[in-house]
Design an enzyme around this catalytic site. Structure first.
Site, PDB file in Angstrom:
ATOM      1  N   TRP A   1      15.155  41.358  -5.220  1.00 24.25           N
ATOM      2  CA  TRP A   1      15.248  41.478  -6.653  1.00 24.25           C
ATOM      3  C   TRP A   1      16.279  40.982  -7.038  1.00 24.25           C
ATOM      4  O   TRP A   1      17.328  40.591  -6.326  1.00 24.25           O
ATOM      5  CB  TRP A   1      15.811  43.103  -6.489  1.00 24.25           C
ATOM      6  CG  TRP A   1      16.052  43.644  -7.865  1.00 24.25           C
ATOM      7  CD1 TRP A   1      15.549  43.420  -8.962  1.00 24.25           C
ATOM      8  CD2 TRP A   1      17.348  44.628  -8.087  1.00 24.25           C
ATOM      9  NE1 TRP A   1      16.189  44.092  -9.868  1.00 24.25           N
ATOM     10  CE2 TRP A   1      17.271  45.008  -9.379  1.00 24.25           C
ATOM     11  CE3 TRP A   1      18.243  45.115  -7.374  1.00 24.25           C
ATOM     12  CZ2 TRP A   1      18.247  45.724  -9.960  1.00 24.25           C
ATOM     13  CZ3 TRP A   1      19.252  45.883  -7.798  1.00 24.25           C
ATOM     14  CH2 TRP A   1      19.031  46.037  -9.338  1.00 24.25           C
TER      15      TRP A   1
ATOM     16  N   ASP B   1      17.790  49.399   0.807  1.00 17.97           N
ATOM     17  CA  ASP B   1      17.609  49.881  -0.724  1.00 17.97           C
ATOM     18  C   ASP B   1      16.057  50.685  -0.957  1.00 17.97           C
ATOM     19  O   ASP B   1      15.199  50.169  -0.636  1.00 17.97           O
ATOM     20  CB  ASP B   1      17.532  48.720  -1.241  1.00 17.97           C
ATOM     21  CG  ASP B   1      17.461  48.867  -2.854  1.00 17.97           C
ATOM     22  OD1 ASP B   1      17.699  50.022  -3.112  1.00 17.97           O
ATOM     23  OD2 ASP B   1      17.737  47.659  -3.708  1.00 17.97           O
TER      24      ASP B   1
ATOM     25  N   LYS C   1      12.712  55.602 -10.456  1.00 21.89           N
ATOM     26  CA  LYS C   1      11.189  55.510 -10.464  1.00 21.89           C
ATOM     27  C   LYS C   1      10.756  56.852 -10.156  1.00 21.89           C
ATOM     28  O   LYS C   1       9.643  57.242 -10.678  1.00 21.89           O
ATOM     29  CB  LYS C   1      10.742  54.628  -9.609  1.00 21.89           C
ATOM     30  CG  LYS C   1      11.526  53.007  -9.447  1.00 21.89           C
ATOM     31  CD  LYS C   1      11.313  52.347 -10.961  1.00 21.89           C
ATOM     32  CE  LYS C   1      12.009  50.847 -10.982  1.00 21.89           C
ATOM     33  NZ  LYS C   1      13.299  50.656 -10.821  1.00 21.89           N
TER      34      LYS C   1
END
Length: 405
Positions: A134, A215, A251
């Site tokens: 990311w 993560d 999310k």
């Protein structure tokens, strides 16, 4: 008149957020935004989960609720339930009080607080992150004062995992180095190790005393199962070793703008965990003092109620299934057009993103000719697609591949 800030240069647009800016400025009626990492419905609209609306209603109607500051570590129930969600209800680490969990500002904030803590209290100042990863990861760790190195992860030739390269690079890392791992649904590639590969990664990392920093941005969102998506983390916690975990509810509960996350640090003993928590509080206090109350209250309300929790898992699976269906539809549309190349990676990859394998020129061509917006590395958000827009994307990909090779 001269400003004292006259010498400030204009910063470049964030490469990911800049995609949305360009999309918004395009008047075309056929434009599609596949850059943004946020779930969209079949109609292309943002989704607020029913269970979230219900939880908010309960909170709003509760006259005993006030807007006082919450502790530096956040809401106790939220922390306890977040640790249980990622580690499992029967986790020995939780039972033995070896986990320090604090509420942070979504995934990014959790990573940053963890990074600041490590910079102050850990003996190694280097973190290895996957290549690619990311776009925000390197900046988060660099600005916290850690030096960033990369380990091989993605193999462009197979559009899958470069497992050999990964093991070689981690094997060559200095003893004790920190290693960032995506718990599931690797962003941007959508390529995850198998459970056997995770076990090999764990053995290698433990043999070299490498410190895992997970993560976890997509628990439940990737496969549709909260337990399946937490398996990699639980494998590392089961061996009694230490690790850090950054969790985000952006999310999986659709709480993007509420900025709800947690940092859990799994330690060797309850005593160490208690000391670690005391030091993490010293990181947070001069940064933002204490976290916001609303989003974490929503999460705690849902996780506390078995009915609401069950409703959440149903809605979560619906989101995950819609994304899987978009993968299938896109793959079939590309096959139907006879587009050159093997596109099976679209259905093999998992989670919100697909690493298409398209190059920068092909991406630019698709934006210019077809008004399709994505990051220049060819990453597309499957959640930005719908049954209506799949044919347009498949046409664009076919044109890009056949015309530009």
């Amino acid at each position: 008149m001269d400003s004292v800030f006259s010498n400030v240069a204009r910063a470049p647009e964030d490469p990911i957020l800049g995609v949305t800016v360009a999309y918004n400025n395009d008047p075309s009626p056929v434009k599609i935004n596949l850059g943004v990492g946020a779930y969209r419905t079949e109609e292309g609209k943002p989704l607020v989960l029913d269970v979230v609306r219900k939880a908010e209603q309960l909170l709003v109607n509760d006259p005993s609720r006030v807007k006082e500051y919450i502790p530096i570590v956040g809401i106790a129930d939220f922390n306890k339930l977040s640790a249980k969600l990622i580690l499992g209800a029967d986790s020995p680490a939780i039972k033995e009080s070896r986990v320090a969990t604090i509420q942070c500002l979504s995934g990014t904030g959790s990573l940053r607080v963890g990074a600041e803590f490590l910079k102050k209290h850990y003996h190694q100042g280097v973190i290895y992150i996957p290549k690619p990863t990311w776009g925000n990861h390197p900046k988060v760790f660099n600005l916290a004062g850690l030096s960033v190195e990369y380990f091989r992860y993605y193999d462009p030739a197979t559009r899958g995992l470069d497992f050999k390269g990964l093991l070689e690079d981690l094997g060559a890392a200095p003893s004790g180095a920190i290693v960032l791992l995506h718990a599931c649904a690797h962003n941007p590639t959508g390529v995850d190790p198998t459970s056997e590969q995770w076990e090999q990664i764990r053995q290698l990392m433990r043999s070299k005393s490498l410190l895992p920093f997970f993560d976890s941005a997509y628990q439940g969102f990737a496969s549709g199962s909260l337990d399946t998506d937490a398996q990699s983390v639980r494998t590392f916690v089961a061996d009694g070793g230490e690790c850090l975990i950054a969790q985000s509810y952006a999310k999986n509960m659709g709480l993007y703008g509420e900025r709800v996350g947690a940092l859990s640090i799994v330690c060797k003993s309850a005593d160490v965990a208690s000391k670690v928590e005391s030091q993490v509080k010293l990181v947070v206090r001069p940064m933002y003092s204490s976290p916001p109350i609303h989003g974490a209250s929503i999460v705690a309300t849902i996780l506390k109620s078995s009915d609401m929790y069950n409703n959440w898992t149903i809605e979560l699976k619906e989101m995950a299934d819609r994304i899987k269906s978009m993968r299938q539809q896109l793959f079939e549309a590309i096959q139907a057009r006879g587009t050159p190349g093997d596109w099976s990676h679209i259905i093999k990859q998992i989670g919100m993103f697909t690493f298409t394998g398209l190059n920068k020129e092909q991406v630019e061509f698709m934006t210019k000719e077809f008004h399709i917006y994505m990051t220049s590395d060819g990453r597309i958000s499957m959640a930005g697609l719908s049954s209506k827009t799949v044919p347009h994307l498949a046409d664009a990909m076919h044109a890009a591949v056949t015309r530009l090779g």
